[in-house]
Enzyme design. Sequence first.
Site, PDB file in Angstrom:
ATOM      1  N   SER A 143      56.303  41.135   5.234  1.00 19.11           N
ATOM      2  CA  SER A 143      56.082  42.145   4.201  1.00 19.11           C
ATOM      3  C   SER A 143      55.704  41.463   2.900  1.00 19.11           C
ATOM      4  CB  SER A 143      57.353  42.973   3.991  1.00 19.11           C
ATOM      5  OG  SER A 143      57.198  43.865   2.900  1.00 19.11           O
ATOM      6  N   TYR A 156      67.190  42.942   2.330  1.00 21.48           N
ATOM      7  CA  TYR A 156      65.951  43.225   3.063  1.00 21.48           C
ATOM      8  C   TYR A 156      64.823  42.316   2.593  1.00 21.48           C
ATOM      9  CZ  TYR A 156      61.637  45.445   4.489  1.00 21.48           C
ATOM     10  OH  TYR A 156      60.393  45.669   5.010  1.00 21.48           O
TER      11      TYR A 156
END
Length: 271
Positions: A143, A156
């Site tokens: 990501s 995360y």
Amino acid sequence: MPDTPLRRTNLLAVVTGASSGIGYELARCCAQRGYDLVIAADEPQIEIAAAQLRDAGTEVTALLADLSTPDGVGQVCDALDGRRVDVLCANAGRGLGHAFLDQDFADIQRVVETNVTGTLHMLHRVGQMMRAQREGRILITGSIAGFVPGTCQAVYNATKAFLDSFSYALRHELKDSGVSVTCLMPGATETDFFERADLLDTRLGQQKKADPAEVARIGFDAMMRGEGEAVPGWQNKLRAAIAMVTPADVLAGQHRRMAEPQAPEDEPPAP
């Protein structure tokens, strides 16, 4: 006359986190290219995804498996039944919003074990198979969040930073092995992620998001070309470039404004 070796026709792809979102769309990309599928996720919706993929004529093995655990990864590898794997899309992942000290530690542990430990375990087992056969393609879903200290999403973002970094290292370890490694680094995408991560009351959760089918297609095509990375969308490319030259402290402050829960309109803001 000597026997002529048969050309392989039943190519096999393994896609984790394939019950919805980017993972499901990656499985669809594989199916459209003629791959048989082994798909896995930790939610019953994996059976619905499998039925939809079978409707298109694809051979699908679906597994309800907790990929944060050795047993879950073992379920997937056992389902291969000795078949060679041509493509691995390591996509399983979990998010978690709110401040680190306000989160339940069991939830924190589940994110780390799914995004990092379970992903590494799957990559290790299937990667060894691919290296032995001297052929294969790996796509790791990282990501652009991995470029930014994730205030109110700290664990995360840190797991995605790990995966982004790891993918480049693994790519170079496998150089000249016949196995390619590609890291897909999307931005915010229209999936169940924000609801499951309890981020719907944040600016991140409320902003316009990318189409998961387009994100998956870009990642899949980059993998098939053997490229090292895929960052879908010019805005995400710009964000990634800016993050590389912006002080981490500034990025952390900016992320807090995007990821902290928003006060209801009828309540005054916290001091």
